[in-house]
Scaffold this motif. Sequence first.
Motif, PDB file in Angstrom:
ATOM      1  N   SER A   3       0.736  -1.220  -0.015  1.00 33.76           N
ATOM      2  CA  SER A   3       0.029   0.052  -0.025  1.00 33.76           C
ATOM      3  C   SER A   3       0.871   1.306   0.065  1.00 33.76           C
ATOM      4  O   SER A   3       0.319   2.315  -0.596  1.00 33.76           O
ATOM      5  CB  SER A   3      -0.830   0.150   1.052  1.00 33.76           C
ATOM      6  N   VAL A   4       1.937   1.345   0.706  1.00 30.88           N
ATOM      7  CA  VAL A   4       2.896   2.443   0.654  1.00 30.88           C
ATOM      8  C   VAL A   4       3.435   2.525  -0.771  1.00 30.88           C
ATOM      9  O   VAL A   4       3.471   3.663  -1.280  1.00 30.88           O
ATOM     10  CB  VAL A   4       4.196   2.171   1.727  1.00 30.88           C
ATOM     11  N   SER A   5       3.770   1.593  -1.487  1.00 34.94           N
ATOM     12  CA  SER A   5       4.316   1.821  -2.668  1.00 34.94           C
ATOM     13  C   SER A   5       3.328   2.180  -3.824  1.00 34.94           C
ATOM     14  O   SER A   5       3.748   2.981  -4.335  1.00 34.94           O
ATOM     15  CB  SER A   5       4.788   0.036  -3.098  1.00 34.94           C
ATOM     16  N   SER A   6       2.254   1.567  -3.458  1.00 35.59           N
ATOM     17  CA  SER A   6       1.046   2.068  -4.484  1.00 35.59           C
ATOM     18  C   SER A   6       0.665   3.510  -4.194  1.00 35.59           C
ATOM     19  O   SER A   6       0.624   4.243  -5.274  1.00 35.59           O
ATOM     20  CB  SER A   6      -0.203   1.527  -4.199  1.00 35.59           C
ATOM     21  N   ALA A   7       0.899   3.989  -2.945  1.00 35.09           N
ATOM     22  CA  ALA A   7       0.444   5.482  -2.730  1.00 35.09           C
ATOM     23  C   ALA A   7       1.739   6.164  -3.467  1.00 35.09           C
ATOM     24  O   ALA A   7       1.462   7.492  -3.690  1.00 35.09           O
ATOM     25  CB  ALA A   7       0.412   5.636  -1.158  1.00 35.09           C
ATOM     26  N   HIS A   8       2.862   5.849  -3.219  1.00 32.42           N
ATOM     27  CA  HIS A   8       4.165   6.444  -3.637  1.00 32.42           C
ATOM     28  C   HIS A   8       3.932   6.525  -5.380  1.00 32.42           C
ATOM     29  O   HIS A   8       4.293   7.480  -5.808  1.00 32.42           O
ATOM     30  CB  HIS A   8       5.347   5.803  -3.273  1.00 32.42           C
ATOM     31  N   LEU A   9       3.572   5.623  -5.831  1.00 31.57           N
ATOM     32  CA  LEU A   9       3.535   5.534  -7.241  1.00 31.57           C
ATOM     33  C   LEU A   9       2.460   6.453  -7.618  1.00 31.57           C
ATOM     34  O   LEU A   9       2.429   7.239  -8.783  1.00 31.57           O
ATOM     35  CB  LEU A   9       3.027   4.137  -7.721  1.00 31.57           C
ATOM     36  N   VAL A  10       1.204   6.519  -7.069  1.00 28.02           N
ATOM     37  CA  VAL A  10       0.194   7.503  -7.301  1.00 28.02           C
ATOM     38  C   VAL A  10       0.619   8.814  -7.314  1.00 28.02           C
ATOM     39  O   VAL A  10       0.313   9.644  -8.097  1.00 28.02           O
ATOM     40  CB  VAL A  10      -1.098   7.271  -6.402  1.00 28.02           C
ATOM     41  N   LEU A  11       1.492   9.276  -6.105  1.00 31.69           N
ATOM     42  CA  LEU A  11       1.920  10.556  -5.914  1.00 31.69           C
ATOM     43  C   LEU A  11       2.852  11.004  -7.010  1.00 31.69           C
ATOM     44  O   LEU A  11       2.925  12.139  -7.494  1.00 31.69           O
ATOM     45  CB  LEU A  11       2.364  10.514  -4.603  1.00 31.69           C
ATOM     46  N   PHE A  12       3.930   9.977  -7.215  1.00 36.83           N
ATOM     47  CA  PHE A  12       4.629  10.186  -8.353  1.00 36.83           C
ATOM     48  C   PHE A  12       4.017  10.428  -9.784  1.00 36.83           C
ATOM     49  O   PHE A  12       4.567  11.372 -10.182  1.00 36.83           O
ATOM     50  CB  PHE A  12       5.673   8.902  -8.509  1.00 36.83           C
TER      51      PHE A  12
END
Length: 153
Positions: A3-12
Amino acid sequence: MASVSSAHLVLFIAAILFSAALAGALTDSATIIGESVNDAADTDAAHANTAFSVVSDPGAPNSVYNDTTDTLTILVKNTGDSTPLSDPRDITVLVDGEYQTPASTTVVSANADTWRPGTLLRVEVTVDLAPNTETRVVVDASGHRDHFTFTTS
C-alpha cells in the motif's frame, strides 16, 4: 508495504502530470510574451521610420484657409524613410483641439498613389474659422505628429 508503494506511485504519477501541465502553461506564456515583444519592436521601428512635416506657409493664410468655402488646406511632406499610412484617409487632424474628419487627402506628386518618402500630401478639412484669429492645427499619422499655427485673414 504494497500500500505504501502504491501510494508513492500514485503521488509520483500525479507529480509528473502536474509538472507537465505547468511546463505547458509556462511555454505558452513565454510564447505569448515573446510575440508581444516582437510586435512592440515592429511598432517602434515603424514609428522611428515615420516622419513628416507640415510645409504649408503660415505667412500666406489665404493659401491655407478659404473662408468662402470653409476649407482648410494643409500640405504635409513625408520626410521619413517609410510610407506612414496604407490609406492617406487614415490621417488625424485636430483644429484648435477639436477632431476634424478630413474631407479629402490627395498625394501631390506625379505618378504617385501612395504617400511615399519625399512626396506631399494635401489634406483638406471643412471647418468654420473666425477671421483674424490664431488657429492651431495638429496632424497625426501612425503616431507621429506635427503642428502648424497660422492666423486667418
